[in-house]
Design an enzyme around this catalytic site. Structure first.
Site, PDB file in Angstrom:
ATOM      1  N   LYS A 197      50.467  36.590  34.394  1.00 23.98           N
ATOM      2  CA  LYS A 197      49.479  35.618  33.892  1.00 23.98           C
ATOM      3  C   LYS A 197      49.257  35.892  32.406  1.00 23.98           C
ATOM      4  CE  LYS A 197      44.886  35.702  34.893  1.00 23.98           C
ATOM      5  NZ  LYS A 197      44.305  35.960  33.548  1.00 23.98           N
TER       6      LYS A 197
ATOM      7  N   ASP B 259      43.424  41.930  34.359  1.00 16.54           N
ATOM      8  CA  ASP B 259      43.046  42.979  33.408  1.00 16.54           C
ATOM      9  C   ASP B 259      41.532  43.192  33.458  1.00 16.54           C
ATOM     10  OD1 ASP B 259      42.285  40.661  32.137  1.00 16.54           O
ATOM     11  OD2 ASP B 259      43.345  41.053  30.262  1.00 16.54           O
TER      12      ASP B 259
ATOM     13  N   GLU C 266      46.977  34.712  29.018  1.00  9.80           N
ATOM     14  CA  GLU C 266      45.871  33.968  28.406  1.00  9.80           C
ATOM     15  C   GLU C 266      46.365  33.287  27.142  1.00  9.80           C
ATOM     16  OE1 GLU C 266      42.220  36.083  27.697  1.00  9.80           O
ATOM     17  OE2 GLU C 266      42.241  36.993  29.694  1.00  9.80           O
TER      18      GLU C 266
ATOM     19  N   GLU D  33      39.116  28.886  33.146  1.00 16.89           N
ATOM     20  CA  GLU D  33      37.900  29.706  33.279  1.00 16.89           C
ATOM     21  C   GLU D  33      36.703  29.091  32.554  1.00 16.89           C
ATOM     22  OE1 GLU D  33      38.506  33.878  32.802  1.00 16.89           O
ATOM     23  OE2 GLU D  33      36.350  34.325  32.808  1.00 16.89           O
TER      24      GLU D  33
ATOM     25  N   ASP E 162      48.370  40.493  35.227  1.00 17.76           N
ATOM     26  CA  ASP E 162      47.920  40.034  33.915  1.00 17.76           C
ATOM     27  C   ASP E 162      48.702  40.721  32.801  1.00 17.76           C
ATOM     28  OD1 ASP E 162      46.055  38.094  33.248  1.00 17.76           O
ATOM     29  OD2 ASP E 162      44.363  39.288  33.968  1.00 17.76           O
TER      30      ASP E 162
HETATM   31  O1  KIV Z   1      41.393  39.406  34.773  1.00 19.41           O
HETATM   32  C1  KIV Z   1      40.948  38.645  35.643  1.00 19.41           C
HETATM   33  O2  KIV Z   1      40.389  39.062  36.648  1.00 19.41           O
HETATM   34  C2  KIV Z   1      41.091  37.222  35.425  1.00 19.41           C
HETATM   35  C3  KIV Z   1      40.384  36.319  36.375  1.00 19.41           C
HETATM   36  C4  KIV Z   1      38.946  36.337  36.068  1.00 19.41           C
HETATM   37  C5  KIV Z   1      40.944  34.957  36.375  1.00 19.41           C
HETATM   38  O3  KIV Z   1      41.718  36.798  34.494  1.00 19.41           O
END
Ligand code: KIV
Length: 257
Positions: free
Chosen positions: A114, A45, A116, A182, A84
């Site tokens: 993914k 994202d 968070e 991160e 994401d």
């Molecule tokens: O959105 C993204 O690019 C990320 C990476 C920085 C891991 O989450």
């Protein structure tokens, strides 16, 4: 034609060799990442601030993620493609979360999502994995929480280290196939990597990870001010401006018609 990576092949790399991950947001950057040898492409994202001119990732929507994921998938990379999950959706009701993840897989063509978040999301992650949705975790600095906690480095105090450790373990125990970590203090990172049985993928977290990820625009020198931990290995923005200037001169001198 190489061999298409899967979540299982990525997971199996833990303890064998470092895993190479890059973001990509369209077919052009996906081809660059894939031909350069990335094992995993994340449609991050970070498309919001990297490509779409946003200040942060909070404004990125599911529709945007599906659109960019589909463009990456059209490049047919051998790398595993992970998308994401945008801000807020992981904390929505489980049916809404499942619907969003299904859109990323069914409409976008991603091979997994993914998410968070740490221990508080473990139940949701477990249910997604049970529903056949591979999940990559993301702990440490979580850019989607910029308005709540800012962009500061994590794992600097004993209390924060305990929290981080618990987050990484909860996400791994819930069935995530790997975890992005991160901006965590580099001296603490090896402890997390040793504690979980899935690959840790670091960004700005030092060498003690099973793999590394970078935003492709930062690596290629397309970002005006990349984060301090990135050493760009190309200078494409500068080269592109020079190319445009040369062509503009040629046109103004009456050439190149
Ligand atoms: O959105 C993204 O690019 C990320 C990476 C920085 C891991 O989450």
């Amino acid at each position: 034609m190489g061999v298409k990576a899967t979540t299982r092949s990525i997971r199996a790399l833990k303890g064998t060799r470092p895993i190479v991950c890059l973001t990509a947001y369209d077919a052009v950057t996906a081809r660059i990442a894939d031909q350069g040898g990335a094992d995993l492409i994340l449609v991050g994202d970070s498309v919001g601030n990297t490509v779409l001119g946003m200040a942060d990732t909070v404004g990125v929507t599911l529709e945007m993620m599906v659109h960019h994921t589909a463009a990456v998938v059209r490049a047919k990379p051998n790398a595993l493609v992970i998308a994401d999950l945008p801000f807020g959706l992981a904390h929505d009701s489980f049916p809404n979360l499942l619907k969003a993840c299904r859109a990323l897989l069914q409409q976008g063509g991603a091979q997994g999502v993914k998410i968070e978040g740490g221990a508080s999301l473990a139940k949701h992650i477990e249910k997604l994995v049970d529903a056949g949705i591979p999940v990559m975790g993301h702990v440490g600095l979580m850019p989607q929480r910029v308005h709540a906690t800012g962009y500061r480095r994590r794992g600097l105090t004993p209390a924060d280290q305990v929290r981080l450790f618990a987050d990484a373990q909860a996400v791994a125990d819930a069935g995530a196939f790997s975890i992005v970590v991160e901006c965590v203090d580099a001296s603490f990172m090896p402890k997390i990597t040793a504690a979980v049985d899935v690959p840790t993928i670091g960004i700005g977290s030092g060498d003690g990870c099973d793999g590394q990820i970078l935003v492709i625009h930062d690596l290629l020198g397309l970002t005006p001010e990349p984060p301090p931990f990135v050493k760009p290995l190309a200078h494409l923005h500068k080269d592109a401006v020079t190319a445009v200037q040369r062509w503009a001169r040629q046109v103004r001198q009456g050439g190149r018609r």
